[in-house]
Design a protein around this motif. Structure first.
Motif, short mmCIF file in Angstrom:
data_model
loop_
_atom_site.label_atom_id
_atom_site.label_comp_id
_atom_site.label_asym_id
_atom_site.label_seq_id
_atom_site.Cartn_x
_atom_site.Cartn_y
_atom_site.Cartn_z
N ILE A 131 0.72 -1.31 0.03
CA ILE A 131 0.11 0.07 -0.16
C ILE A 131 0.91 1.20 0.02
CG2 ILE A 131 -1.68 1.08 1.20
CD1 ILE A 131 -3.05 -1.40 2.34
N ARG A 132 0.50 1.99 -1.05
CA ARG A 132 1.43 3.17 -1.17
C ARG A 132 0.90 4.38 -0.25
NH1 ARG A 132 2.39 5.74 -7.18
NH2 ARG A 132 0.00 6.50 -6.78
N THR A 133 1.56 5.18 0.57
CA THR A 133 1.10 6.08 1.32
C THR A 133 0.63 7.37 0.11
OG1 THR A 133 3.49 7.33 1.88
CG2 THR A 133 2.12 5.74 3.22
N LEU A 134 0.08 8.14 0.63
CA LEU A 134 -0.51 9.39 -0.27
C LEU A 134 0.40 9.93 -1.12
CD1 LEU A 134 -3.33 10.75 -0.73
CD2 LEU A 134 -2.72 12.52 0.95
N ASP A 135 0.02 9.97 -2.48
CA ASP A 135 0.90 10.55 -3.44
C ASP A 135 -0.14 11.63 -4.20
OD1 ASP A 135 2.56 11.15 -5.65
OD2 ASP A 135 2.65 9.24 -6.55
N ILE A 136 -0.24 12.75 -3.80
CA ILE A 136 -0.91 13.66 -4.26
C ILE A 136 0.09 14.96 -4.76
CG2 ILE A 136 -3.24 13.21 -3.30
CD1 ILE A 136 -2.63 15.67 -1.53
N TYR A 167 5.53 20.28 -4.50
CA TYR A 167 5.07 19.79 -2.96
C TYR A 167 4.33 18.66 -3.42
CZ TYR A 167 3.08 20.98 1.68
OH TYR A 167 2.68 20.98 2.77
N ARG A 168 4.48 17.55 -3.35
CA ARG A 168 3.88 16.40 -3.61
C ARG A 168 4.47 15.13 -2.92
NH1 ARG A 168 5.11 13.28 -9.42
NH2 ARG A 168 3.84 11.63 -8.00
N ALA A 169 3.38 14.19 -2.85
CA ALA A 169 3.78 12.78 -2.47
C ALA A 169 4.37 12.96 -0.98
CB ALA A 169 4.67 12.04 -3.12
N ILE A 183 10.25 1.54 -0.70
CA ILE A 183 10.08 2.82 -1.43
C ILE A 183 9.81 2.42 -2.93
CG2 ILE A 183 11.67 4.10 -0.03
CD1 ILE A 183 13.86 3.64 -2.43
N MET A 184 9.06 3.52 -3.42
CA MET A 184 9.16 3.53 -4.99
C MET A 184 10.24 4.17 -5.52
SD MET A 184 5.22 4.48 -6.12
CE MET A 184 5.57 4.05 -7.69
N VAL A 185 10.97 3.71 -6.26
CA VAL A 185 11.92 4.04 -6.87
C VAL A 185 11.77 4.77 -8.34
CG1 VAL A 185 14.54 3.94 -7.81
CG2 VAL A 185 13.77 2.43 -6.01
N GLU A 186 11.55 6.15 -8.26
CA GLU A 186 10.86 6.66 -9.20
C GLU A 186 11.34 8.17 -9.71
OE1 GLU A 186 6.74 7.23 -8.79
OE2 GLU A 186 6.90 7.69 -6.81
N THR A 187 12.44 8.42 -8.98
CA THR A 187 13.34 9.63 -9.43
C THR A 187 14.58 9.53 -9.88
OG1 THR A 187 14.03 10.25 -7.06
CG2 THR A 187 11.92 10.88 -7.64
N ASN A 194 6.49 5.05 -14.64
CA ASN A 194 5.88 6.35 -15.27
C ASN A 194 6.47 7.46 -14.80
OD1 ASN A 194 4.22 3.95 -15.80
ND2 ASN A 194 2.54 4.74 -13.95
N ASP A 195 6.87 7.48 -13.65
CA ASP A 195 7.61 8.69 -13.14
C ASP A 195 9.16 8.61 -13.17
OD1 ASP A 195 5.85 11.03 -12.22
OD2 ASP A 195 5.43 9.47 -10.35
N LEU A 196 9.76 7.50 -13.30
CA LEU A 196 11.19 7.34 -13.44
C LEU A 196 11.47 7.89 -15.00
CD1 LEU A 196 14.02 6.41 -12.31
CD2 LEU A 196 13.62 4.38 -13.30
N ASP A 208 7.51 16.01 -18.93
CA ASP A 208 6.14 15.99 -18.55
C ASP A 208 5.42 14.89 -18.82
OD1 ASP A 208 3.38 16.44 -18.04
OD2 ASP A 208 3.78 18.38 -17.91
N ARG A 209 5.06 13.73 -18.21
CA ARG A 209 4.43 12.72 -18.72
C ARG A 209 3.14 12.95 -19.37
NH1 ARG A 209 3.35 9.22 -13.08
NH2 ARG A 209 1.35 8.76 -13.55
N GLY A 210 2.52 13.99 -19.12
CA GLY A 210 1.04 14.42 -19.62
C GLY A 210 1.25 15.43 -20.79
MG MG Z 1 4.49 7.55 -9.49
#
Ligand code: MG
Ligand code: PEP
Length: 374
Positions: A130-135, A156-158, A228-232, A254-256, A264-266
């Motif tokens: 379960i991933r803690t809040l990623d907003i 300021y996220r996650a 941890i998520m390794v995404e940076t 997706n973020d990595l 920018d992924r979007g």
């Molecule tokens: Mg991500």
């Protein structure tokens, strides 16, 4: 399907539409030939889906005996039903932000506890990450009172947000997770870490809350894993440092990809740069897996690349332990895993890593996968 705005302006009630979610094509009032083509495609798809049912209950093991886990990404407790239907071996990513979205106030600790408990219990001892809040970034929640960041993906996220809002946001979530861990095999995952201090602070909070629960006589899983998520790009570069302290890794491609390629992924205008097959991203993935495996921790992947047929052979060769994807992709991935031998894939991966461009890697992997499937 997203970003079909011009099309939507033209569509009227009662129009016929063919929507191909696999390729991203839509047809408004299609010609008879297109309709026929898609009737055929649909039938083939349904046959393949039926055929894949033979992989339910089978182990995800390669021809040379390497066992991996094929698990699911979910956003809501209700999604578990599909995971069980498609025989997921666990949950590799529960995106908890969906519990916080589409409402006017934050879910309470008890509401969260109930959601996490439900998932853990339904999975009956199988791992539930379960991933803690990623907003922040692309995920906004109006009632959190976040100011608009100039660069939301760099702002300021996650975990940055959670560590800053530890009293009203992070602690209630971590407490709910710990309480729910008494009902199944919950593992906590921290998103978007860039430096070890962030992991240490999150871990310290977990320890503090464990003490609180102990003093209140509330049960929880004493040896709960915190990974941890390794995404940076930063986390990837110091994956060896993280591997000494974190209990597991899950690679967020997706973020990595976004952070490695500075794209920018979007943003459609620069989407030509957004490829996980880019040699820079591939080297990063290979390095993360090697660092985790060397330290003896589990390395998973929960980004879209984990279910990409052209990526799976490479990930097997690199030594990935766990592949997390949407539930409907699980059986196909299991079929692929059973058709490969990791020893044989080493040469394929070595060759793939010699190319200078994403296009060459993709072309090579496409040819390889097609050859195996013949
Ligand atoms: Mg991500
Ligand atoms: C990722 O970044 O690869 C990931 C799985 O998380 P999300 O898509 O929610 O950012």
């Amino acid at each position: 399907m997203v970003a079909v705005t011009a099309f939507l302006a033209e569509a009227r009630d009662g129009d016929e539409i063919v929507l191909d979610g696999a390729t991203g094509e839509v047809y408004l009032n299609p010609e008879a030939s297109v309709k026929a083509e898609y009737e055929n495609k649909k039938n083939t798809f349904m046959e393949e889906k039926k055929d894949l049912e033979q992989y339910i209950g089978k182990p995800s093991v390669t021809k040379d005996g390497v066992q991996v886990e094929i698990v699911a990404n979910i956003g809501k407790p209700e999604d578990v039903e599909k995971v069980l239907q498609y025989d997921g071996e666990g949950i590799g990513l529960f995106r908890t932000e969906f519990l916080f979205m589409d409402r006017t106030a934050m879910p309470t600790e008890d509401e969260q506890f109930e959601a996490y408990r439900k998932v853990a219990a339904a999975m009956k001892g199988k791992p539930v990450i379960i991933r803690t809040l990623d907003i922040g970034g692309d995920k906004e929640i109006p009632y959190m009172g976040l100011e608009k960041d100039e660069n939301p993906f760099l702002g300021y996220r996650a975990v940055r947000f959670c560590l800053d809002r530890r009293e009203d946001v992070y602690k209630p979530q971590l407490r709910a997770l710990l309480r729910a861990s008494a009902f199944g095999n919950i593992r906590i995952m921290v998103p978007l870490v860039t430096c070890i201090e962030e992991y240490r602070q999150a871990k310290a909070l977990v320890e503090e809350l464990k003490g609180e629960l102990d003093s209140q006589g509330i049960p929880y899983k004493k040896d709960i894993q915190v990974g941890i998520m390794v995404e940076t790009a930063a986390a990837s570069l110091i994956a060896d440092i993280f591997a000494k302290e974190a209990d597991f890794f899950s690679i967020g491609t997706n973020d990595l990809t976004q952070y490695t390629m500075a794209v920018d992924r979007g943003n459609k205008k620069v989407s030509y740069l957004y490829s996980t097959f880019n040699p820079a991203v591939l080297r990063s993935i290979k390095h993360i897996i090697a660092s985790g495996r060397e330290a003896g921790i589990m390395v998973g992947m929960c980004g879209e690349a984990a279910s990409d047929p052209m990526m799976i052979p490479l990930l097997l060769a690199f030594g990935l332990n766990e592949f997390s994807m949407s539930a409907s992709a699980i059986l196909k991935a299991r079929k692929m895993v059973t058709e490969y031998s990791v020893a044989e894939l080493q040469a394929v991966a070595s060759k793939a890593m010699t190319f200078a461009t994403a296009a060459e890697v993709e072309q090579y992997m496409k040819a390889f996968v097609e050859k195996v499937n013949l």
